[in-house]
Scaffold this active site. Structure first.
Site, short mmCIF file in Angstrom:
data_model
loop_
_atom_site.label_atom_id
_atom_site.label_comp_id
_atom_site.label_asym_id
_atom_site.label_seq_id
_atom_site.Cartn_x
_atom_site.Cartn_y
_atom_site.Cartn_z
N VAL A 162 -7.47 33.16 98.77
CA VAL A 162 -8.56 33.64 99.69
C VAL A 162 -9.62 34.36 98.40
O VAL A 162 -8.81 35.14 97.45
CB VAL A 162 -8.36 34.86 100.63
N ASP A 189 -19.68 39.80 107.12
CA ASP A 189 -20.21 41.01 106.37
C ASP A 189 -18.90 41.81 106.40
O ASP A 189 -18.56 42.74 107.38
CB ASP A 189 -21.06 41.73 107.39
N LYS A 235 -4.88 46.41 103.32
CA LYS A 235 -3.82 46.88 104.05
C LYS A 235 -3.51 45.56 105.20
O LYS A 235 -2.06 45.73 105.33
CB LYS A 235 -4.75 47.91 105.13
N TYR A 279 -22.09 53.79 92.36
CA TYR A 279 -21.34 52.36 91.94
C TYR A 279 -20.31 52.51 91.11
O TYR A 279 -19.02 52.21 91.40
CB TYR A 279 -22.43 51.42 91.32
N LYS A 332 -16.00 52.03 91.59
CA LYS A 332 -15.18 51.31 90.89
C LYS A 332 -14.06 51.90 90.45
O LYS A 332 -12.80 51.54 90.12
CB LYS A 332 -16.01 50.44 89.54
#
Length: 267
Positions: A11, A63, A124, A156, A160
């Site tokens: 995925v 989304d 999760k 941002y 991260k």
């Protein structure tokens, strides 16, 4: 999804362009079938490119900055009836500019939803299934920005840093389960990231950048080798990332500022 029983399933989120697109191609080239997702219909073009490389591909337009979007993707994963051998949790966005005087709160909250909340939510769901099987690989797309404070990318860089810490902690928790966690840490890469973040007039936005195909190849190889992290891209990026690990935060912040301050492209 039609498939060979011998082909594992991967995925990839944020797979319509940039590093995510190149990661999807890496999986396809290395014998994986794919479930790929992004918000727009460009994901169909990415799927076609992966099919041409021999993969069976399904797409999801979702989304992931929303709870329902992540649940939609997970429902699609379950509907395949196949175990996930690997997942690249890659979708993310940047926001550039002066936090106090330029940037928009809605944009920054959306960034947090996509870069922080979404990876936790998706992990999760998927990790529990992997642990039950005793097998699986997880790749988080972090950034070398995780290693330093990020003036003019304040939210941002913080997102991260969160993702990097989360990845490392999760890896340790899962060390005896057969599930590996790898953090991909690219530097400035030749994608639409800087344009979308409103950073075309910055030195980072204007300077030469790393090839996303190279970043993805290094990330895929690190994932398959079970490595904990990979500073990916050119030798220059690897050196910069390594140095950042030992410099004081005040020095790192000032160096980052020189790259991301609005108007720095012309200095």
């Amino acid at each position: 999804m039609s498939s060979s029983l011998n082909r594992p399933l991967a995925v990839v989120t944020g797979a319509s362009n940039g590093i995510g697109y190149e990661l999807a191609k890496q999986f396809a080239q290395n014998g994986f079938d794919l479930l790929v997702t992004s918000t727009g219909d460009r994901i169909n073009e990415a799927a076609k490119a992966c099919e041409e490389l021999g993969a069976n591909v399904e797409t999801v337009q979702a989304d992931l900055a929303t709870y329902d979007g992540v649940e939609m993707l997970y429902d699609k994963i379950k509907a395949t009836g196949r175990p996930v051998e690997a997942i690249a949790i890659n979708a993310g966005v940047g926001v550039g500019g002066d936090f106090a005087r330029e940037t928009d709160l809605k944009d920054e909250l959306h960034l947090i939803d996509l870069n922080v909340v979404s990876p936790v939510h998706l992990a999760k769901r998927v990790v529990k299934d992997m642990v039950d099987r005793g097998k699986g690989r997880i790749l988080f797309t972090s950034s070398i920005a995780a290693l330093m404070p990020g003036p003019f990318e304040a939210v941002y860089a913080a997102s991260k840093a969160f993702l990097q810490s989360f990845s490392e902690a999760l890896r340790n928790e899962l060390k005896d389960t057969g599930v590996t966690v790898t953090s991909l840490m690219p530097g400035p890469t030749d994608t639409n990231f800087f344009h979308r973040a409103g950073m075309d007039d910055t030195k980072a936005g204007a300077d030469q950048k790393d090839d996303p195909a190279l970043v993805a190849k290094q990330g895929f190889e690190a994932l398959m080798a079970g490595k904990d992290s990979m500073i990916a891209g050119s030798l220059k990026t690897k050196i910069q990332g390594t140095i950042s690990k030992v410099l004081p935060d005040t020095v790192n912040a000032q160096q980052h500022r020189q790259l991301t301050e609005p108007g720095s492209a012309n200095k």
